[in-house]
Design a protein around this motif. Structure first.
Motif, PDB file in Angstrom:
ATOM      1  N   GLN A 161      47.575  35.699  42.146  1.00 19.35           N
ATOM      2  CA  GLN A 161      46.165  36.047  41.946  1.00 19.35           C
ATOM      3  C   GLN A 161      45.271  34.968  42.563  1.00 19.35           C
ATOM      4  O   GLN A 161      44.572  34.244  41.861  1.00 19.35           O
ATOM      5  CB  GLN A 161      45.861  36.192  40.452  1.00 19.35           C
ATOM      6  CG  GLN A 161      46.669  37.279  39.754  1.00 19.35           C
ATOM      7  CD  GLN A 161      46.318  37.391  38.283  1.00 19.35           C
ATOM      8  OE1 GLN A 161      45.156  37.533  37.916  1.00 19.35           O
ATOM      9  NE2 GLN A 161      47.327  37.305  37.433  1.00 19.35           N
ATOM     10  N   GLU A 185      42.552  35.116  43.874  1.00 20.95           N
ATOM     11  CA  GLU A 185      41.131  35.282  43.564  1.00 20.95           C
ATOM     12  C   GLU A 185      40.727  34.446  42.347  1.00 20.95           C
ATOM     13  O   GLU A 185      39.557  34.042  42.221  1.00 20.95           O
ATOM     14  CB  GLU A 185      40.805  36.761  43.326  1.00 20.95           C
ATOM     15  CG  GLU A 185      41.410  37.386  42.081  1.00 20.95           C
ATOM     16  CD  GLU A 185      42.853  37.882  42.264  1.00 20.95           C
ATOM     17  OE1 GLU A 185      43.349  38.546  41.337  1.00 20.95           O
ATOM     18  OE2 GLU A 185      43.447  37.607  43.338  1.00 20.95           O
ATOM     19  N   HIS A 224      39.844  31.012  43.675  1.00 22.93           N
ATOM     20  CA  HIS A 224      38.563  31.023  44.377  1.00 22.93           C
ATOM     21  C   HIS A 224      37.399  31.190  43.405  1.00 22.93           C
ATOM     22  O   HIS A 224      36.360  30.545  43.537  1.00 22.93           O
ATOM     23  CB  HIS A 224      38.538  32.138  45.423  1.00 22.93           C
ATOM     24  CG  HIS A 224      39.456  31.893  46.575  1.00 22.93           C
ATOM     25  ND1 HIS A 224      39.199  30.938  47.538  1.00 22.93           N
ATOM     26  CD2 HIS A 224      40.657  32.453  46.919  1.00 22.93           C
ATOM     27  CE1 HIS A 224      40.184  30.933  48.429  1.00 22.93           C
ATOM     28  NE2 HIS A 224      41.064  31.829  48.073  1.00 22.93           N
ATOM     29  N   GLN A 225      37.575  32.041  42.414  1.00 22.44           N
ATOM     30  CA  GLN A 225      36.477  32.352  41.496  1.00 22.44           C
ATOM     31  C   GLN A 225      36.147  31.185  40.569  1.00 22.44           C
ATOM     32  O   GLN A 225      34.972  30.854  40.375  1.00 22.44           O
ATOM     33  CB  GLN A 225      36.817  33.597  40.659  1.00 22.44           C
ATOM     34  CG  GLN A 225      35.702  33.979  39.678  1.00 22.44           C
ATOM     35  CD  GLN A 225      36.028  35.265  38.924  1.00 22.44           C
ATOM     36  OE1 GLN A 225      37.023  35.929  39.209  1.00 22.44           O
ATOM     37  NE2 GLN A 225      35.196  35.617  37.962  1.00 22.44           N
TER      38      GLN A 225
END
Length: 237
Positions: A227, A229, A232-233
């Motif tokens: 995951q 993301e 990054h998040q």
């Protein structure tokens, strides 16, 4: 896996400003976990609560099934927790050896494998070479080795590292990661805070992402790899 450390619904404030809203996680015997997140999101505040340096306003911290969240710091440490603090905080006017001896604590549970000066010097040979130097005369990397060695001299059951490799040269960072991997292999539980997500994924069993004083994601290293993301998040990298 039974939990050695259990944190449930932790809340804490600095004066009237609430900093932690909902922090829950566990660390099993021999397990390595991370607290991930950007600066100012609550990781170091969580560590302060674990060690009694910041009062807990709600929730609980338990060690070996015993509530410790209202105990003073020195009594929490005696339960088997040791901290390698952000900024190292070695004693600048004591020698390397004096820094190590200052925190030494015998632990009969570590019989045959106890951490003493000889074992720390084998673990970090550079400290033996510099044992007569003052803490203020050491490089940043040497100070971090000393801070880890000092924590190990308490013969802990859980080692907590706040910003494990911050500000260190790459070669020293690699030495610290090697040391933590060796401690894991030896069965020492750890909580590690650091910005090097790749290294953490190679070391840790589970990860807890903290955002604005709450745990917003948790999972294994394989989960985190799958995951990107999340990285990054919440981590901005």
């Amino acid at each position: 896996m039974s939990a050695f450390l259990s944190v449930k619904s932790l809340q804490a404030s600095y004066g009237h400003a609430q900093a932690l809203f909902d922090i829950s996680f566990e660390v099993g015997a021999g397990e390595v976990v991370t607290l991930l997140g950007r600066n100012g999101m609550g990781r170091s505040t969580t560590v302060k609560c674990l060690f009694g340096m910041l009062p807990v306003s709600s929730g609980s911290v338990s060690v070996g099934g015993e509530r410790v969240d209202h105990l003073p710091s020195h009594r929490i440490a005696r339960k088997g927790l040791a901290l390698v603090p952000e900024g190292r905080q070695v004693f600048p006017n004591l020698t390397v050896e004096e820094n190590l001896v200052a925190t030494a604590r015998d632990d009969k549970r570590s019989r045959g494998k106890a951490w003493d000066l000889d074992r720390v010097y084998v673990f970090f040979p550079r400290l033996k070479e510099r044992r007569g130097n003052l803490g203020s005369q050491l490089s940043g990397g040497e100070q971090q080795m000393l801070a880890i060695g000092r924590a190990l001299m308490t013969n802990p059951r859980l080692l907590v590292l706040d910003e494990a490799t911050e500000g260190l040269a790459p070669v020293i960072r690699n030495e610290i990661w090697r040391a933590l991997a060796e401690l894991k292999q030896d069965g020492l539980s750890q909580i590690v805070i650091d910005k090097n997500v790749k290294a953490l994924m190679g070391l840790a069993d589970r990860h807890f992402v903290i955002e604005k004083g709450c745990v917003v994601w948790q999972g294994t290293s394989n989960d985190l790899r799958g995951q990107p993301e999340i990285v990054h998040q919440y981590l901005g990298v």
